[in-house]
Design a protein around this motif. Structure first.
Motif, PDB file in Angstrom:
ATOM      1  N   ARG A 122      23.419  30.216  23.185  1.00 38.26           N
ATOM      2  CA  ARG A 122      24.424  29.834  22.179  1.00 38.26           C
ATOM      3  C   ARG A 122      23.746  29.412  20.875  1.00 38.26           C
ATOM      4  O   ARG A 122      24.127  29.845  19.783  1.00 38.26           O
ATOM      5  N   ASP A 123      22.725  28.565  20.969  1.00 41.56           N
ATOM      6  CA  ASP A 123      22.007  28.102  19.781  1.00 41.56           C
ATOM      7  C   ASP A 123      21.291  29.256  19.083  1.00 41.56           C
ATOM      8  O   ASP A 123      21.261  29.326  17.853  1.00 41.56           O
ATOM      9  N   LEU A 124      20.723  30.156  19.860  1.00 38.01           N
ATOM     10  CA  LEU A 124      19.993  31.282  19.275  1.00 38.01           C
ATOM     11  C   LEU A 124      20.923  32.244  18.552  1.00 38.01           C
ATOM     12  O   LEU A 124      20.604  32.731  17.459  1.00 38.01           O
ATOM     13  N   HIS A 125      22.070  32.510  19.133  1.00 35.81           N
ATOM     14  CA  HIS A 125      23.032  33.387  18.465  1.00 35.81           C
ATOM     15  C   HIS A 125      23.580  32.722  17.198  1.00 35.81           C
ATOM     16  O   HIS A 125      23.847  33.401  16.205  1.00 35.81           O
ATOM     17  N   HIS A 126      23.692  31.414  17.223  1.00 38.48           N
ATOM     18  CA  HIS A 126      24.106  30.690  16.022  1.00 38.48           C
ATOM     19  C   HIS A 126      23.030  30.830  14.940  1.00 38.48           C
ATOM     20  O   HIS A 126      23.346  31.093  13.775  1.00 38.48           O
ATOM     21  N   ALA A 127      21.774  30.656  15.329  1.00 39.26           N
ATOM     22  CA  ALA A 127      20.664  30.808  14.368  1.00 39.26           C
ATOM     23  C   ALA A 127      20.662  32.205  13.764  1.00 39.26           C
ATOM     24  O   ALA A 127      20.471  32.372  12.554  1.00 39.26           O
TER      25      ALA A 127
ATOM     26  N   LEU B  28      19.622  28.565  26.100  1.00 40.38           N
ATOM     27  CA  LEU B  28      19.580  28.412  24.646  1.00 40.38           C
ATOM     28  C   LEU B  28      20.329  29.531  23.916  1.00 40.38           C
ATOM     29  O   LEU B  28      20.339  29.577  22.686  1.00 40.38           O
TER      30      LEU B  28
ATOM     31  N   GLU C 272      13.850  24.231  19.274  1.00 44.95           N
ATOM     32  CA  GLU C 272      12.980  24.524  20.412  1.00 44.95           C
ATOM     33  C   GLU C 272      12.322  25.893  20.274  1.00 44.95           C
ATOM     34  O   GLU C 272      11.304  26.166  20.897  1.00 44.95           O
TER      35      GLU C 272
ATOM     36  N   GLN D   6      17.659  27.253   8.310  1.00 45.70           N
ATOM     37  CA  GLN D   6      18.865  27.193   9.140  1.00 45.70           C
ATOM     38  C   GLN D   6      18.551  27.452  10.614  1.00 45.70           C
ATOM     39  O   GLN D   6      19.173  26.859  11.497  1.00 45.70           O
ATOM     40  N   CYS D   7      17.579  28.300  10.873  1.00 45.25           N
ATOM     41  CA  CYS D   7      17.205  28.605  12.257  1.00 45.25           C
ATOM     42  C   CYS D   7      16.640  27.377  12.956  1.00 45.25           C
ATOM     43  O   CYS D   7      16.932  27.122  14.124  1.00 45.25           O
TER      44      CYS D   7
ATOM     45  N   ALA E 288      19.354  25.057  13.907  1.00 43.11           N
ATOM     46  CA  ALA E 288      20.156  25.584  15.013  1.00 43.11           C
ATOM     47  C   ALA E 288      19.418  25.554  16.349  1.00 43.11           C
ATOM     48  O   ALA E 288      20.028  25.308  17.393  1.00 43.11           O
ATOM     49  N   ALA E 289      18.105  25.789  16.330  1.00 50.18           N
ATOM     50  CA  ALA E 289      17.346  25.898  17.580  1.00 50.18           C
ATOM     51  C   ALA E 289      15.881  25.504  17.362  1.00 50.18           C
ATOM     52  O   ALA E 289      14.990  26.348  17.345  1.00 50.18           O
TER      53      ALA E 289
END
Length: 64
Positions: free
Chosen positions: A46-51, A44, A22, A15-16, A19-20
């Motif tokens: 937003r994407d990292l917090h989502h991950a 990044l 990069e 999932q990570c 989400a990110a």
């Protein structure tokens, strides 16, 4: 911004990476998370917090 992963907790859900991509990858042999960038750029966030939120093993910590 700093990202910390606990490979011992990782359950290889990927999932990570979704989400990110990069910042995260997975080992070929077992799918465990690989951290590509410990200090990624702030854009990044937003994407990292989502991950971090979608990790089923809670193996990711994002420090702002």
């Amino acid at each position: 911004m700093k990202v910390i992963v606990d490979q011992d907790r990782c359950v290889a859900s990927g999932q990570c990476v979704l989400a990110a991509a990069e910042v995260f990858d997975q080992r070929d042999e077992d799918g465990v998370v690989v951290l590509l960038d410990e200090n990624p750029p702030a854009e990044l966030a937003r994407d990292l917090h989502h991950a971090e939120a979608v990790c089923p093993a809670l193996a990711i910590v994002v420090e702002d």
